[in-house]
Structures are given as C-alpha cells and as structure tokens.
Design a protein around this motif. Structure first.
Motif, PDB file in Angstrom:
ATOM      1  N   GLN A 255      54.859   2.375  46.849  1.00  0.00           N
ATOM      2  CA  GLN A 255      53.545   1.487  46.953  1.00  0.00           C
ATOM      3  C   GLN A 255      54.567  -0.099  46.952  1.00  0.00           C
ATOM      4  OE1 GLN A 255      51.730   1.891  43.341  1.00  0.00           O
ATOM      5  NE2 GLN A 255      49.965   2.676  44.137  1.00  0.00           N
ATOM      6  N   GLU A 256      56.295  -0.334  46.267  1.00  0.00           N
ATOM      7  CA  GLU A 256      56.782  -1.317  46.371  1.00  0.00           C
ATOM      8  C   GLU A 256      57.529  -1.964  47.355  1.00  0.00           C
ATOM      9  OE1 GLU A 256      59.804  -1.553  43.211  1.00  0.00           O
ATOM     10  OE2 GLU A 256      58.092  -2.212  42.376  1.00  0.00           O
ATOM     11  N   ASN A 257      57.460   0.158  48.763  1.00  0.00           N
ATOM     12  CA  ASN A 257      57.730  -0.530  49.948  1.00  0.00           C
ATOM     13  C   ASN A 257      56.987  -1.213  50.641  1.00  0.00           C
ATOM     14  OD1 ASN A 257      60.524   0.330  49.477  1.00  0.00           O
ATOM     15  ND2 ASN A 257      60.649   2.380  49.286  1.00  0.00           N
ATOM     16  N   ILE A 258      55.562  -0.687  50.938  1.00  0.00           N
ATOM     17  CA  ILE A 258      54.062  -0.358  51.165  1.00  0.00           C
ATOM     18  C   ILE A 258      53.759  -2.108  51.906  1.00  0.00           C
ATOM     19  CG2 ILE A 258      51.888   0.110  51.470  1.00  0.00           C
ATOM     20  CD1 ILE A 258      52.102   2.674  50.190  1.00  0.00           C
TER      21      ILE A 258
ATOM     22  N   GLU B 117      54.468  -7.280  53.991  1.00  0.00           N
ATOM     23  CA  GLU B 117      54.954  -8.545  54.174  1.00  0.00           C
ATOM     24  C   GLU B 117      55.590  -8.922  55.252  1.00  0.00           C
ATOM     25  OE1 GLU B 117      56.793 -12.236  50.371  1.00  0.00           O
ATOM     26  OE2 GLU B 117      56.646  -9.993  50.354  1.00  0.00           O
ATOM     27  N   LYS B 118      56.474  -8.536  55.431  1.00  0.00           N
ATOM     28  CA  LYS B 118      56.922  -8.301  56.575  1.00  0.00           C
ATOM     29  C   LYS B 118      56.671  -8.422  57.857  1.00  0.00           C
ATOM     30  CE  LYS B 118      61.418  -6.496  59.345  1.00  0.00           C
ATOM     31  NZ  LYS B 118      62.397  -5.693  59.744  1.00  0.00           N
ATOM     32  N   SER B 119      55.667  -8.058  58.377  1.00  0.00           N
ATOM     33  CA  SER B 119      54.277  -8.028  59.514  1.00  0.00           C
ATOM     34  C   SER B 119      53.663  -8.800  59.149  1.00  0.00           C
ATOM     35  CB  SER B 119      54.741  -6.408  59.916  1.00  0.00           C
ATOM     36  OG  SER B 119      53.962  -5.146  58.359  1.00  0.00           O
ATOM     37  N   GLY B 120      53.178  -9.683  58.148  1.00  0.00           N
ATOM     38  CA  GLY B 120      51.685  -9.966  57.994  1.00  0.00           C
ATOM     39  C   GLY B 120      50.654 -10.102  58.524  1.00  0.00           C
TER      40      GLY B 120
ATOM     41  N   ASP C 193      44.885  -2.763  54.041  1.00  0.00           N
ATOM     42  CA  ASP C 193      44.751  -2.344  55.355  1.00  0.00           C
ATOM     43  C   ASP C 193      45.438  -1.285  55.551  1.00  0.00           C
ATOM     44  OD1 ASP C 193      42.390  -3.992  55.348  1.00  0.00           O
ATOM     45  OD2 ASP C 193      44.446  -5.611  56.876  1.00  0.00           O
ATOM     46  N   VAL C 194      45.819  -0.800  54.380  1.00  0.00           N
ATOM     47  CA  VAL C 194      47.093   0.555  54.529  1.00  0.00           C
ATOM     48  C   VAL C 194      46.663   1.514  53.622  1.00  0.00           C
ATOM     49  CG1 VAL C 194      49.321   1.652  54.687  1.00  0.00           C
ATOM     50  CG2 VAL C 194      48.820  -0.537  55.917  1.00  0.00           C
TER      51      VAL C 194
ATOM     52  N   ILE D  15      54.425   1.724  59.164  1.00  0.00           N
ATOM     53  CA  ILE D  15      53.502   0.397  59.024  1.00  0.00           C
ATOM     54  C   ILE D  15      53.873  -0.907  59.567  1.00  0.00           C
ATOM     55  CG2 ILE D  15      53.046  -1.231  56.494  1.00  0.00           C
ATOM     56  CD1 ILE D  15      53.600   1.204  54.629  1.00  0.00           C
ATOM     57  N   GLU D  16      55.168  -1.176  59.932  1.00  0.00           N
ATOM     58  CA  GLU D  16      55.717  -2.551  60.488  1.00  0.00           C
ATOM     59  C   GLU D  16      55.166  -2.672  61.875  1.00  0.00           C
ATOM     60  OE1 GLU D  16      59.966  -3.249  58.050  1.00  0.00           O
ATOM     61  OE2 GLU D  16      59.707  -2.670  60.367  1.00  0.00           O
ATOM     62  N   GLU D  17      54.653  -1.270  62.580  1.00  0.00           N
ATOM     63  CA  GLU D  17      54.227  -1.057  63.778  1.00  0.00           C
ATOM     64  C   GLU D  17      52.960  -0.679  63.971  1.00  0.00           C
ATOM     65  OE1 GLU D  17      55.643  -1.575  66.285  1.00  0.00           O
ATOM     66  OE2 GLU D  17      57.526  -2.512  65.273  1.00  0.00           O
ATOM     67  N   GLY D  18      51.758  -0.772  62.788  1.00  0.00           N
ATOM     68  CA  GLY D  18      50.427  -1.273  62.745  1.00  0.00           C
ATOM     69  C   GLY D  18      49.931   0.455  61.957  1.00  0.00           C
ATOM     70  N   ALA D  19      50.097   0.943  61.392  1.00  0.00           N
ATOM     71  CA  ALA D  19      49.968   2.176  60.771  1.00  0.00           C
ATOM     72  C   ALA D  19      48.691   1.597  59.799  1.00  0.00           C
ATOM     73  CB  ALA D  19      50.680   2.895  59.679  1.00  0.00           C
ATOM     74  N   THR D  20      47.992   2.623  59.874  1.00  0.00           N
ATOM     75  CA  THR D  20      46.699   2.497  58.569  1.00  0.00           C
ATOM     76  C   THR D  20      46.315   3.189  57.721  1.00  0.00           C
ATOM     77  OG1 THR D  20      44.984   4.114  60.307  1.00  0.00           O
ATOM     78  CG2 THR D  20      44.827   1.135  60.533  1.00  0.00           C
ATOM     79  N   HIS D  21      47.532   4.267  57.824  1.00  0.00           N
ATOM     80  CA  HIS D  21      47.160   5.337  57.407  1.00  0.00           C
ATOM     81  C   HIS D  21      48.727   6.101  56.908  1.00  0.00           C
ATOM     82  CE1 HIS D  21      43.172   5.376  57.142  1.00  0.00           C
ATOM     83  NE2 HIS D  21      42.817   5.939  55.753  1.00  0.00           N
TER      84      HIS D  21
END
Length: 231
Positions: A10-13, A18-21, A26-27, A209-215
């Motif tokens: 969860q912390e990595n998420i 944060e890195k990808s704005g 949304d994840v 996640i950085e590239e847009g993953a929602t799940h």
C-alpha cells in the motif's frame, strides 16, 4: 507478517501515485490468493481489503462459499468455456476474456441468469506464444463484436506482462496498453466506454501504476511464495 506485507504494498502504491500525479483512490489493489488457505485471505480481509483474485475456478468457488459475501471476486486466470457457468454470477469481473468464443459463452450463461457480466479483454502485449489473449491489432475488431452482446459489458483491457527481472522492461508494454485503451475509447464504439486497465503484478506493479493501471494484481508480495504442494 501478512499485515506488514500488505502495508508495504500500500505504501508503494501511494509512492507510485505521487510520482505519477495520480489519485491513489483510482488504483484498486486485487489480492491474488491462489493456492493460499482461507485463514490467510481472512487476515487480509480483516485489513479492509475486499478485492481478491483467483486463477482457478475450483479455488474461487470453494473460497467464495467460505468467505464473507461482500468480497469482490476477480477471475484473473485462463477461463475454459466449460467452466464459465461456475464463474458467472459469482465474480465482480472476469479479467481474462481471451477469445470471442469465451465471450459468447459468458453471454449465454449471463442471459440464462438474466444478469450482466463485467469483463476485460485480455491483450497479449508481448506477443508471447505461451500466453493467452488477443494480439493488440485484433483487439478493436473483437471489441466491436463483443459490444453487441447484451449481457456482457466490456470495462477495459488486461494484460499479463512477461516475468522479467527488471520491471522497467515492461514499461513500454503497459504504456502501449494504456494507449490502446485511449485509442479504442476515441472511436466511440456503441456500448463501449472503457476505463479499467488491469496490469501489473508483484514484480512490476509500481511501473504499471506509473503507466496508468487502475487495477493491480498482487499475490506474492502480500501472501508470500505460492504453495503448490497440495495441488
């Protein structure tokens, strides 16, 4: 141990968002629980996780009956057509629709039950012979066909990226899947408005996640290595 593992994920998420704005809300984290016993799932459930993923129909059915009914089950493994009837009505979403024939079977079983089944189209972004899924260039045609099925609703795309030692190797695949989703949404196909990108597992979910993953579908990082001794 499981709680600590979950907290780290969860912390990595949060860091990746944060890195990808992106907004962490949304994840969705799907805890992939294949081969894991019910008490371990219950422990993660007690940490307010409600989305669980299974690869095998038999395991999903067994756990479905033993665990709380507010769990949202995700079928993420290859689904054989003769087992569709065991999944339809039990799961929130089928991530692994990899053929028109499978989609037709889901339509048939959903119609029988007078329900709508939520699905994702599985895309073989790396074009691996060992993997299931539509090739990227086949996806639009498949979606146009499946979009006509009244009891099936396409919500987005899913991919299983190669198991690589350096997750950066999969970045371009995740980026291209996101682009494919945007492109298809831009074509304004009737009954299609896709907003789900199911991509990223234990070794590469941060990049996904950085590239847009929602799940994201995370198993080993939460539950530890899989145990196949009783399978």
């Amino acid at each position: 141990m499981l709680k600590e593992n979950l907290k780290e994920v969860q912390e990595n998420i949060l860091k990746a968002c944060e890195k990808s704005g992106r907004n962490p809300e949304d994840v969705t984290l799907i805890a992939v629980s294949k081969t894991k016993p019910v008490p371990m799932l219950q422990e993660i459930y007690d940490e307010n996780i409600r989305d669980f993923g299974e690869n095998k129909v038999q395991e999903l059915v067994e756990k479905y009956d033993e665990l709380p009914q507010d769990i949202k089950w995700h079928m993420i493994g290859h689904l054989q057509r003769n087992k569709v009837k065991q999944v339809v009505g039990r799961v929130k979403r089928i991530h692994s629709v990899d053929s028109i024939r499978l989609a037709k079977q889901i339509q048939l079983e959903s119609e029988k039950r007078n329900i709508t089944s939520d699905i994702l189209i599985e895309v073989n972004m790396a074009k691996e012979e060992s993997k299931y899924g539509f090739m990227p260039e086949e996806v639009e045609e498949a979606i146009r066909e499946i979009s006509t099925y009244p009891n099936v609703k396409i919500h987005g795309l899913m991919t299983i990226a190669p198991n690589v030692s350096n997750p950066e190797e999969n970045r371009v695949r995740f980026r291209n899947l996101h682009k494919l989703l945007v492109d298809i949404n831009g074509k304004n196909i009737d009954n299609i408005n896709m907003d789900v990108l199911s991509m990223g597992m234990t070794n590469d979910y941060i990049v996904a996640i950085e590239e847009g993953a929602t799940h994201i579908r995370v198993g080993t990082a939460i539950f530890g290595a899989r145990d196949y001794s009783n399978r």
